[in-house]
Write an enzyme that holds these catalytic residues in place. Structure first.
Site, PDB file in Angstrom:
ATOM      1  N   ASN A 209      24.153 -23.142  -0.349  1.00 27.04           N
ATOM      2  CA  ASN A 209      25.384 -23.483  -1.078  1.00 27.04           C
ATOM      3  C   ASN A 209      26.442 -22.416  -0.824  1.00 27.04           C
ATOM      4  O   ASN A 209      26.222 -21.478  -0.055  1.00 27.04           O
ATOM      5  CB  ASN A 209      25.095 -23.666  -2.571  1.00 27.04           C
ATOM      6  CG  ASN A 209      24.505 -22.404  -3.171  1.00 27.04           C
ATOM      7  OD1 ASN A 209      25.115 -21.348  -3.161  1.00 27.04           O
ATOM      8  ND2 ASN A 209      23.276 -22.519  -3.688  1.00 27.04           N
ATOM      9  N   ASP A 278      18.309 -26.185  -6.303  1.00 19.59           N
ATOM     10  CA  ASP A 278      17.534 -26.983  -7.257  1.00 19.59           C
ATOM     11  C   ASP A 278      16.468 -27.807  -6.545  1.00 19.59           C
ATOM     12  O   ASP A 278      15.552 -28.326  -7.174  1.00 19.59           O
ATOM     13  CB  ASP A 278      18.471 -27.925  -8.028  1.00 19.59           C
ATOM     14  CG  ASP A 278      19.363 -27.157  -8.976  1.00 19.59           C
ATOM     15  OD1 ASP A 278      18.846 -26.258  -9.664  1.00 19.59           O
ATOM     16  OD2 ASP A 278      20.578 -27.432  -9.002  1.00 19.59           O
ATOM     17  N   LYS A 288      11.277 -26.232  15.677  1.00 22.44           N
ATOM     18  CA  LYS A 288      12.589 -26.867  15.596  1.00 22.44           C
ATOM     19  C   LYS A 288      12.466 -28.390  15.720  1.00 22.44           C
ATOM     20  O   LYS A 288      11.808 -28.883  16.656  1.00 22.44           O
ATOM     21  CB  LYS A 288      13.482 -26.323  16.719  1.00 22.44           C
ATOM     22  CG  LYS A 288      14.886 -26.865  16.679  1.00 22.44           C
ATOM     23  CD  LYS A 288      15.732 -26.282  17.787  1.00 22.44           C
ATOM     24  CE  LYS A 288      17.092 -26.967  17.798  1.00 22.44           C
ATOM     25  NZ  LYS A 288      17.880 -26.599  18.966  1.00 22.44           N
ATOM     26  N   PHE A 323      24.454 -18.765 -16.090  1.00 26.00           N
ATOM     27  CA  PHE A 323      25.764 -19.272 -15.683  1.00 26.00           C
ATOM     28  C   PHE A 323      25.636 -20.785 -15.567  1.00 26.00           C
ATOM     29  O   PHE A 323      24.560 -21.290 -15.238  1.00 26.00           O
ATOM     30  CB  PHE A 323      26.186 -18.694 -14.327  1.00 26.00           C
ATOM     31  CG  PHE A 323      26.927 -17.395 -14.439  1.00 26.00           C
ATOM     32  CD1 PHE A 323      26.260 -16.229 -14.762  1.00 26.00           C
ATOM     33  CD2 PHE A 323      28.293 -17.335 -14.217  1.00 26.00           C
ATOM     34  CE1 PHE A 323      26.938 -15.024 -14.881  1.00 26.00           C
ATOM     35  CE2 PHE A 323      28.985 -16.142 -14.329  1.00 26.00           C
ATOM     36  CZ  PHE A 323      28.301 -14.986 -14.657  1.00 26.00           C
ATOM     37  N   LYS A 337      22.333 -26.667 -21.142  1.00 28.17           N
ATOM     38  CA  LYS A 337      21.586 -25.632 -20.399  1.00 28.17           C
ATOM     39  C   LYS A 337      21.214 -24.462 -21.314  1.00 28.17           C
ATOM     40  O   LYS A 337      20.131 -23.902 -21.214  1.00 28.17           O
ATOM     41  CB  LYS A 337      22.406 -25.134 -19.196  1.00 28.17           C
ATOM     42  CG  LYS A 337      22.445 -26.148 -18.056  1.00 28.17           C
ATOM     43  CD  LYS A 337      23.374 -25.761 -16.916  1.00 28.17           C
ATOM     44  CE  LYS A 337      23.496 -26.924 -15.941  1.00 28.17           C
ATOM     45  NZ  LYS A 337      24.491 -26.752 -14.886  1.00 28.17           N
ATOM     46  N   LYS A 341      17.212 -23.936 -21.566  1.00 30.84           N
ATOM     47  CA  LYS A 341      16.679 -22.734 -20.919  1.00 30.84           C
ATOM     48  C   LYS A 341      16.451 -21.595 -21.919  1.00 30.84           C
ATOM     49  O   LYS A 341      16.128 -20.477 -21.521  1.00 30.84           O
ATOM     50  CB  LYS A 341      17.624 -22.306 -19.789  1.00 30.84           C
ATOM     51  CG  LYS A 341      17.739 -23.347 -18.660  1.00 30.84           C
ATOM     52  CD  LYS A 341      18.839 -22.985 -17.660  1.00 30.84           C
ATOM     53  CE  LYS A 341      19.177 -24.132 -16.738  1.00 30.84           C
ATOM     54  NZ  LYS A 341      18.712 -23.939 -15.362  1.00 30.84           N
TER      55      LYS A 341
HETATM   56  O1  PMT Z   1      28.569 -15.995  -5.804  1.00 32.32           O
HETATM   57  P1  PMT Z   1      30.026 -16.315  -5.991  1.00 32.32           P
HETATM   58  O2  PMT Z   1      30.657 -16.863  -4.736  1.00 32.32           O
HETATM   59  O3  PMT Z   1      30.788 -15.166  -6.602  1.00 32.32           O
HETATM   60  O4  PMT Z   1      30.119 -17.520  -7.022  1.00 32.32           O
HETATM   61  C1  PMT Z   1      29.741 -17.335  -8.339  1.00 32.32           C
HETATM   62  C2  PMT Z   1      28.953 -18.512  -8.902  1.00 32.32           C
HETATM   63  C3  PMT Z   1      29.842 -19.758  -8.937  1.00 32.32           C
HETATM   64  C4  PMT Z   1      27.724 -18.789  -8.013  1.00 32.32           C
HETATM   65  C5  PMT Z   1      28.477 -18.098 -10.330  1.00 32.32           C
HETATM   66  O5  PMT Z   1      29.600 -17.820 -11.127  1.00 32.32           O
HETATM   67  C6  PMT Z   1      27.643 -19.192 -10.983  1.00 32.32           C
HETATM   68  O6  PMT Z   1      28.156 -20.132 -11.589  1.00 32.32           O
HETATM   69  N1  PMT Z   1      26.293 -19.096 -10.848  1.00 32.32           N
HETATM   70  C7  PMT Z   1      25.358 -20.127 -11.288  1.00 32.32           C
HETATM   71  C8  PMT Z   1      25.209 -21.191 -10.227  1.00 32.32           C
HETATM   72  C9  PMT Z   1      24.202 -22.251 -10.630  1.00 32.32           C
HETATM   73  O7  PMT Z   1      23.156 -22.328 -10.050  1.00 32.32           O
HETATM   74  O8  PMT Z   1      24.580 -22.953 -11.680  1.00 32.32           O
HETATM   75  P2  PMT Z   1      23.683 -24.157 -12.362  1.00 32.32           P
HETATM   76  O9  PMT Z   1      24.560 -24.718 -13.420  1.00 32.32           O
HETATM   77  O10 PMT Z   1      23.193 -25.050 -11.283  1.00 32.32           O
HETATM   78  O11 PMT Z   1      22.434 -23.414 -13.014  1.00 32.32           O
HETATM   79  C10 PMT Z   1      22.447 -22.968 -14.366  1.00 32.32           C
HETATM   80  C11 PMT Z   1      21.717 -21.629 -14.457  1.00 32.32           C
HETATM   81  O12 PMT Z   1      20.344 -21.815 -14.079  1.00 32.32           O
HETATM   82  C12 PMT Z   1      22.263 -20.546 -13.541  1.00 32.32           C
HETATM   83  O13 PMT Z   1      22.291 -19.319 -14.233  1.00 32.32           O
HETATM   84  C13 PMT Z   1      21.270 -20.512 -12.386  1.00 32.32           C
HETATM   85  O14 PMT Z   1      21.177 -19.196 -11.828  1.00 32.32           O
HETATM   86  C14 PMT Z   1      19.969 -20.927 -13.057  1.00 32.32           C
HETATM   87  N2  PMT Z   1      19.021 -21.632 -12.187  1.00 32.32           N
HETATM   88  C15 PMT Z   1      19.432 -22.653 -11.388  1.00 32.32           C
HETATM   89  C16 PMT Z   1      18.513 -23.305 -10.576  1.00 32.32           C
HETATM   90  C17 PMT Z   1      17.153 -22.897 -10.615  1.00 32.32           C
HETATM   91  N3  PMT Z   1      16.257 -23.468  -9.852  1.00 32.32           N
HETATM   92  N4  PMT Z   1      16.785 -21.900 -11.442  1.00 32.32           N
HETATM   93  C18 PMT Z   1      17.685 -21.283 -12.243  1.00 32.32           C
HETATM   94  O15 PMT Z   1      17.329 -20.385 -13.006  1.00 32.32           O
END
Ligand code: PMT
Length: 402
Positions: A209, A278, A288, A323, A337, A341
């Site tokens: 991503n 995810d 490959k 986040f 979330k 979580k």
């Molecule tokens: O890195 P930059 O370019 O500075 O950009 C910053 C950012 C946009 C990446 C950052 O500010 C941000 O939003 N990070 C969270 C990205 C994300 O995965 O968001 P989500 O809404 O999909 O996930 C919610 C939370 O679960 C996040 O804290 C994530 O880290 C966590 N997560 C997600 C997937 C997963 N398999 N396990 C997790 O713990």
């Protein structure tokens, strides 16, 4: 007795130059010495006499003036500075600084100083968003120059948009934060995650991503500056590890999960700014995958472990901040979330909006707390957002002590 701190204040040719008077006055009232350097343009907008009177010191302008006590003026001023502030900074000053042009006292002093540099731009919106200015700002940020971001509003030229000098109080607070770094996180062990993950399709291809790691690196840097012991677990990004931070590099979402889980019980807070995949590819190919005529390729994706959900269930004394990267229904999704979580905070950012979220230097957060509180950061540099978020974490710890 501790030595008084000195701010060298550069004033360039913007209509906002009159605000340099208030900045000088506010800093002097806080017992900070101010030495002003005015460019020729700056001196057109505010008289040296005003700034001299407020700073109770000579105002420097002409690099070759013989009226001042210094032999090599720009070097003396560069060494005197505990913070080098340029407010307001024009597009011209920013361009010169980014390109190492040293053709007047301000730019030569800028090149010579080892002090932290803080720039508060002020200009017309089209000048600010011109690719040349955007690139110059990016270059300076990458070199560690700090910015107090300009605000949106009615500009002096009559245009409406971003470019108005940040409020004087924001500029003064940013200076004070540099002069007296807070140590409110001393003794805390903070785990920060940053960047994307890469999920392998075959040895040459992957799913990933747009995360650049900037948000997480800003958090790690700010937490370390404030005295915390910081471990930064990061996906593949091209950013320098902040001073004093332990870096752990991972590639896939599974590796990130392992790295977080194994360190979680030993930390006081986890801040999950990373963007883990995810989904990952079931049975990524050992060799490959060859293109087969015009046939398409079907990948089977399977969900990865939700890392936050997993550690959220193991939470004891730790504070956990997640986040939420959203493109719609931000509040509803973020709150879901927070709940699912078992988080203490969720920092929601609108990643579809310009200047926010992925790969840019600024962000805007809506922070939801377990206690039901909702706070808005406003659009700020990611370094400032980091401090804003850490202030909330610090306040939560202070609350626990009561
Ligand atoms: O890195 P930059 O370019 O500075 O950009 C910053 C950012 C946009 C990446 C950052 O500010 C941000 O939003 N990070 C969270 C990205 C994300 O995965 O968001 P989500 O809404 O999909 O996930 C919610 C939370 O679960 C996040 O804290 C994530 O880290 C966590 N997560 C997600 C997937 C997963 N398999 N396990 C997790 O713990």
């Amino acid at each position: 007795m501790e030595k008084r701190k000195t701010v060298v204040l550069g004033v360039t040719g913007s209509i906002a130059a009159y605000k340099a008077a208030e900045i000088t006055s506010r800093l002097m009232k806080l017992n900070v010495d101010v030495r002003v350097i005015q460019t020729e343009g700056g001196a057109q907008f505010i008289t040296p006499l005003t700034l001299e009177t407020l700073s109770r010191a000579p105002v420097y302008g002409d690099q070759f003036s013989r009226e001042t006590p210094y032999d090599v003026e720009h070097i003396a001023l560069a060494k005197l500075a505990d913070v080098f502030l340029v407010a307001p900074a024009t597009a011209n000053f920013i361009a010169k600084a980014a390109n190492g042009v040293a053709d007047d006292l301000l730019t030569t002093t800028y090149l010579a100083t080892l002090a932290p540099v803080l720039i508060a731009p002020a200009m017309n919106v089209n000048m600010l968003t011109h690719p040349a200015t955007e690139q110059n700002i990016r270059v300076l940020k990458e070199r560690g120059v700090l910015f107090v971001e300009p605000e949106e509003g009615l500009l002096a030229c009559g245009d409406v948009g971003r470019g108005r000098l940040a409020p004087v109080e924001s500029i003064v607070s940013a200076v004070i934060a540099l002069l007296e770094p807070k140590q409110d996180l001393a003794g805390k062990r903070i785990l920060v995650t940053a960047g994307p993950t890469k999920e392998s399709i075959d040895p040459v291809r992957f799913l990933s991503n747009h995360s650049s790691g900037k948000m997480g690196f800003s958090l790690a840097k700010a937490a370390a500056k404030r005295g915390a012991k910081v471990t930064l677990i990061t996906g593949p990004v091209s950013l320098t590890t902040p001073a004093g931070v332990e870096r752990v590099s991972i590639t896939s979402s599974a590796e990130l999960c392992e790295a977080v889980e194994s360190r979680f019980s030993g930390c006081d807070a986890l801040i999950m700014a990373a963007a883990p995949a995810d989904f990952t590819v079931r049975n990524s190919a050992e060799h490959k995958i060859k293109k087969n005529g015009n046939d398409g390729l079907t990948l089977e994706l399977v969900p990865t472990q939700d890392i936050l959900k997993k550690v959220g269930q193991q939470k004891k004394h730790q504070l956990v901040m997640g986040f939420a990267a959203e493109t719609q229904n931000m509040e509803e999704n973020a709150l879901a979330k927070l709940e699912k979580k078992n988080l203490d905070f969720i920092a929601a950012n609108d990643v579809a909006a310009k200047d926010r979220g992925f790969a840019v230097d600024t962000n805007e957060i809506t922070l939801y707390s377990r206690s039901g509180k909702k706070e808005q950061s406003g659009l700020k540099a990611k370094d400032e957002i980091a401090d804003w978020l850490l202030d909330r974490l610090s306040a939560a710890w202070a609350e626990q002590q009561k």
